[in-house]
Scaffold this motif. Structure first.
Motif, PDB file in Angstrom:
ATOM      1  N   GLN A 118      97.441 -21.386 -23.610  1.00  0.00           N
ATOM      2  CA  GLN A 118      98.441 -21.815 -23.039  1.00  0.00           C
ATOM      3  C   GLN A 118      99.302 -20.906 -22.059  1.00  0.00           C
ATOM      4  O   GLN A 118      99.896 -21.274 -21.112  1.00  0.00           O
ATOM      5  CB  GLN A 118      99.291 -22.854 -23.650  1.00  0.00           C
ATOM      6  CG  GLN A 118      98.616 -24.012 -24.163  1.00  0.00           C
ATOM      7  CD  GLN A 118      97.449 -24.105 -25.282  1.00  0.00           C
ATOM      8  OE1 GLN A 118      97.665 -23.128 -26.116  1.00  0.00           O
ATOM      9  NE2 GLN A 118      96.582 -24.712 -25.075  1.00  0.00           N
ATOM     10  N   VAL A 119      99.443 -19.669 -22.831  1.00  0.00           N
ATOM     11  CA  VAL A 119     100.214 -18.581 -22.007  1.00  0.00           C
ATOM     12  C   VAL A 119      99.357 -17.444 -22.150  1.00  0.00           C
ATOM     13  O   VAL A 119      98.850 -17.055 -23.193  1.00  0.00           O
ATOM     14  CB  VAL A 119     101.416 -18.476 -22.688  1.00  0.00           C
ATOM     15  CG1 VAL A 119     102.490 -17.413 -22.086  1.00  0.00           C
ATOM     16  CG2 VAL A 119     102.233 -19.806 -22.996  1.00  0.00           C
ATOM     17  N   SER A 120      99.468 -16.507 -21.048  1.00  0.00           N
ATOM     18  CA  SER A 120      98.794 -15.603 -21.009  1.00  0.00           C
ATOM     19  C   SER A 120      99.943 -14.257 -20.376  1.00  0.00           C
ATOM     20  O   SER A 120     100.365 -14.686 -19.566  1.00  0.00           O
ATOM     21  CB  SER A 120      97.302 -15.423 -20.567  1.00  0.00           C
ATOM     22  OG  SER A 120      97.596 -15.577 -19.265  1.00  0.00           O
ATOM     23  N   VAL A 121      99.675 -13.052 -20.903  1.00  0.00           N
ATOM     24  CA  VAL A 121     100.724 -12.160 -20.555  1.00  0.00           C
ATOM     25  C   VAL A 121     100.145 -10.796 -20.154  1.00  0.00           C
ATOM     26  O   VAL A 121      99.215 -10.355 -21.157  1.00  0.00           O
ATOM     27  CB  VAL A 121     101.914 -11.901 -21.416  1.00  0.00           C
ATOM     28  CG1 VAL A 121     103.009 -11.025 -20.981  1.00  0.00           C
ATOM     29  CG2 VAL A 121     102.390 -13.051 -21.903  1.00  0.00           C
ATOM     30  N   ASP A 122      99.959 -10.368 -18.881  1.00  0.00           N
ATOM     31  CA  ASP A 122      99.567  -9.110 -18.896  1.00  0.00           C
ATOM     32  C   ASP A 122     100.518  -7.884 -18.867  1.00  0.00           C
ATOM     33  O   ASP A 122     101.438  -7.783 -18.210  1.00  0.00           O
ATOM     34  CB  ASP A 122      98.976  -9.116 -17.134  1.00  0.00           C
ATOM     35  CG  ASP A 122      98.162  -7.662 -17.029  1.00  0.00           C
ATOM     36  OD1 ASP A 122      97.853  -6.888 -17.916  1.00  0.00           O
ATOM     37  OD2 ASP A 122      97.815  -7.465 -15.781  1.00  0.00           O
TER      38      ASP A 122
END
Length: 301
Positions: free
Chosen positions: A223-227
Motif C-alpha cells: 500500500q505504501v512504498s518509499v524510495d
C-alpha cells in the motif's frame, strides 16, 4: 580553530579559520558532535547541493549542518537560550568546526537537549525529521504493507517511525547485509538483499502479484512504498511493487542521475506520488520526542 572545508569533488580538508563572533541576537556553540547528512555525501561526490549544505567562512565552504553542542556565549537580546545550555541544531550550516555561530533568525532551528540524551545520539535528529515528515504524508495502517528501498539513515528513520507508531508490515531492501542487519534491529519484518535476489519478484511473492490493465508489468501488493536510495532503478521498483488503485509512493531521496518515469504506470495504477524533502518545524520537536522517549533507538544506527 579547525574546520572541515570543501575544496572540490571528493576533496575535504581540515583548515584553520577564525573563531566566529556573535552579534546581540545570536549564540556561539562549542561543537560536540556533527552528523554526516546524505546531502553532505552528495556535496562530496559531485558538488551537488554545495551552497545549500555548506557555510562560507573565510572564503572556505565549511560542511556539516546537523550537530549538537554547548552554548558558550549568547547575545544580549537572546531569549530562550543561555550559556551552558546543551543544544541540538537542525540545518544551521558550518557544523564541522570547533565553534559555530547561529544568528538570531536561525535560533528557531535550535532545540534544548533533554537531560540524559547524549550529544552523539541527538546529532541524528535531523535525519529523523525528514522521514517523520514522509511518514505523515501517508500514514500506513496496521493491516498494510510498506516497502522501503534503501536502508541508510533516512530509510531506517522511516522504518523506525512506522514501527514506533503502527503495526504495519515492513519490507526493506538494500544491497548491504550490514545495513540490513541494522534494519532487523530496528524492527523490520522482512529484509531483502537486492544483490542476492530480485526484490520486486520477492515482494510480489510476499504481497501478491496483481494484473494491471494495459500494462506489461504486474503490480505488487504494497500500500505504501518509499524510495530512500535515490537511483533510477529503485524508483522504478518503488512504483512497481505498489498495489493497483491503492498505492502511494513517497520519493524521499536525492538523485544524482536522471530517472525515467513511465506515466502510464502512474495512470493505470491510480497511483499517488509524494515528494518528501525537509520537514515542518513541529516535526522537529516530534522527532526529538521520539528519541528522548526511547520509542526509537538511534544508537544502534
Amino acid at each position: 580553530m579547525k574546520a572541515a572545508a570543501y575544496f572540490g569533488v571528493k576533496d575535504i580538508r581540515i583548515v584553520d579559520i577564525k573563531k566566529p563572533e556573535i552579534d546581540d541576537h545570536g549564540v556561539l556553540i562549542k561543537m560536540r558532535a556533527c552528523g554526516i547528512c546524505g546531502s553532505d555525501v552528495h556535496v562530496y561526490n559531485s558538488g551537488l547541493l554545495l551552497e545549500d549544505s555548506t557555510k562560507e567562512v573565510d572564503n572556505y565552504r565549511i560542511i556539516g549542518h546537523e550537530f549538537t553542542g554547548e552554548i558558550v556565549e549568547t547575545g544580549r537580546n537572546v531569549r530562550g537560550f543561555k550559556t551552558d545550555d546543551r543544544v541540538v541544531s537542525v540545518h544551521n550550516k558550518g557544523g564541522m568546526a570547533e565553534y559555530v555561530e547561529v544568528p538570531g533568525d536561525r535560533l528557531k532551528n535550535l532545540f534544548i537537549l533533554p537531560n540524559g540524551l547524549k550529544y552523539e545520539t541527538a546529532a541524528t535528529l535531523e535525519p529523523l525529521c525528514n522521514p517523520t515528515h514522509s511518514f505523515h504524508l501517508r500514514e500506513p495502517r496496521d493491516d498494510e504493507t510498506v516497502a522501503i528501498f534503501g536502508s541508510g539513515i533516512i530509510g531506517l528513520g522511516y522504518l523506525q517511525n512506522v514501527k514506533a507508531r503502527t503495526k504495519a508490515r515492513t519490507i526493506i531492501v538494500d544491497v548491504s547485509d550490514r545495513r540490513l542487519e541494522v534494519a532487523k534491529k530496528c524492527g523490520a519484518d522482512i529484509v531483502i538483499n537486492a544483490r542476492k535476489e530480485d526484490p520486486v519478484k520477492k515482494i510480489k511473492e510476499i504481497t501478491g502479484d496483481y494484473y494491471v490493465r494495459y500494462q506489461k508489468k504486474s503490480a505488487g501488493g504494497c500500500q505504501v512504498s518509499v524510495d530512500c536510495a535515490g537511483t533510477p532503478l529503485t524508483l522504478q521498483q518503488c512504483f512497481e511493487v505498489l498495489h493497483p488503485e491503492k498505492g502511494t509512493a513517497i520519493i524521499a531521496a536525492i538523485y544524482e542521475d536522471e530517472a525515467i518515469i513511465d506515466p502510464n504506470m502512474l495512470l493505470f495504477k491510480y497511483m499517488t506520488v509524494h515528494g518528501s524533502m525537509g520537514y515542518f518545524e513541529h516535526e522537529t520537536q516530534e522527532a526529538l520526542d521520539l528519541i528522548a522517549s526511547g520509542k526509537v533507538n538511534r544508537d544502534i544506527l
